[in-house]
Write an enzyme that holds these catalytic residues in place. Sequence first.
Site, PDB file in Angstrom:
ATOM      1  CG  ASP A 274      -1.884   1.145   1.273  1.00 14.15           C
ATOM      2  OD1 ASP A 274      -1.565   2.218   0.713  1.00 14.15           O
ATOM      3  OD2 ASP A 274      -2.960   0.992   1.869  1.00 14.15           O
TER       4      ASP A 274
ATOM      5  CG  ASP B  26      22.823  -1.593  -1.854  1.00 13.37           C
ATOM      6  OD1 ASP B  26      23.532  -2.012  -0.907  1.00 13.37           O
ATOM      7  OD2 ASP B  26      21.634  -1.943  -1.997  1.00 13.37           O
TER       8      ASP B  26
END
Length: 653
Positions: free
Chosen positions: A231, A357
């Site tokens: 959501d 990363d």
Amino acid sequence: MTNKIVKLTLLVSATLVAGQALAIEQAELKSQQLKKIVVDNLEFKDFDRDGKLSPFEDWRLSPEVRAQDLLTKLSLEEKAGLMMHGNARSIGDELGHGDKYNFEEIKQLVLDDKVNSLITRLEVSPKDFAEQNNQLQQIAESSRLAIPLTISVDPRNTFYYGNKVTSKAGFSQWPGTLGMAAIGDELVINEYGNIIRQEYRSLGITQALSPMADLGTEPRWSRFEGTFGEDPLLSKSMVRGYIAGVQNGKQGLNSQSVAAVVKHWVGYGAAENGFDSHSAYGKYALYTQKDSLQQHIIPFIGAFEVNVAAVMPTYSILKNAEFNGHKIEPVGGGFNSYLLKDLLRDTYKFNGVIISDWNITKDCNEICINGNPPDVPLKAEGMSWGVEDLTVEQRFIKAIQAGVQQFGGVSDSSVIVSAVKSNKLDEKTIDSAVLAILTQKFKLGQFENPYVDPNQASRFVGNQDFQKVADKAQFDSLVLLENRDKTLPLQAKTKVYLYGFGDDVKNSLKGKANIVDKLEQADVVVARLNAPYEQKHKNYFFGAKYHEGSLEFTADDKDIQFINEASKKHPVVVTVYLDRPAVLTPIKQTAKAVIANFGVKDEVLFNRLFDSNPYNAKLPFALPDSMDSVLKQSSDLPNDMPALYPLGYGLTQ
């Protein structure tokens, strides 16, 4: 800028001379090696050891002014070193797992290679953890300008059933992020972040490599459990609340903050086939709909609203992605100028630090592509997706020009130095990155006091008050999916047979439940299961760790067979740990009660089973009705498949 620094310094001195010295309170200073300078009856640390008060040593000046002054004193090698974010190596492990730092190797990293940010993966008691982090700061204090280290950490506060590592370090243990999303209360996750902040700071950790704001739109994805579900608006709220807690407010960093690194910008959760982009076979996130990337951006907006300190780009190549009429370059997020400059900087006005990363500039060799041969130890390789054909130097240049300011998992900064000296990189770009990194260090108060009290840490990390709050979150995160014939709550004298629990469960449940040893003695069966998974890439470093593949139980699954047989004579209560959205159809068909959990201790689970109060948690993602539905859904779209239990589902009793 130098004139501005001088003017500000003179202004502070003039204010003191004017008789307002009492308005300035002495900052707390801690040092193991540095001498102090006294000016206007106030003490300052002599970082550059010249006996004079430089603007960067003057804690009365703003972090921005101090950082600018310090920048002028740095060599190119020191600047490049600040752009590295290395591993705090331990004895026998380059990545840093274990119980003791390798101080000799770290000394070389900090003093010779000029690395000034390190991720810790140490697994020790809080007191030992704090003591060893203090030793790291002592190494940093012996460097030319005594710049304190930034020590970062991946999430440590999630309870995993049967895990002994996190409990050894003493951190408070909470449900996973999916569990926090099931609670769905921004104030609750704000408190969670605030407690984590206090634990980290007591250990000398000032940077959290969290949260994951990635939207879980591909239910098979191996890292689904690190998200807040599918959501977008719920995820946005959870991200915002967590960061405000970790950073000690919504206004950005201060001396009590832990700097949050929100990740992974952006679109990681649309992982093609559910495979993860830590590995070459999972380098793509698949986009099927025009502008569907907007849904994945929404959670990050929550981070921007509370001035998140840093953003980490995704490894993934956004396959076929298009946004606002722009076709996105098929390279990993750390090399993608459109994602980092056009979107992150220009559109969403992010002004913090961009940290790559791990290992994006390293080579992806044959083992990286094809997996480890038999009998060869598994090892992480490079993740240079989309730029595999470039040299290491070209990757650094492309990433820096795209917007990356610090490189995760990298310690050798010589490539940056040589690129600047050969005019392939503009030193002004390097200066901009270093200035941003230094400014955050000053805001965090690290220059005045990088040390912590080990005795405080041992009394502080995971203390009873914190764990009490964490246990309540575990309790509140449980989602009731089925409760036929009012099987729950269990009654006080109910005889319970346990299936799937650890051997020590009887001791932990003594006084809470009437546990029997034989199935025929039971009034009810309580079974503990994990969501199903496959591991088809066990010859890869990350493939050996991650859950992949099918979300449904196999026909010969021993847990399902037990539940089917037991349910013929006894009511069965099943709790399933959902690291991914499993197909629970066979459990729904036979169990009387079904509870979804996202990390819960035995004691907390049984407190919930015997409690008559309503359940309030709701699913932060849909549970599919079949694998056929999973295979037909779009990897980039949320809530787009037929569901056995829909997004937001949860019974109250």
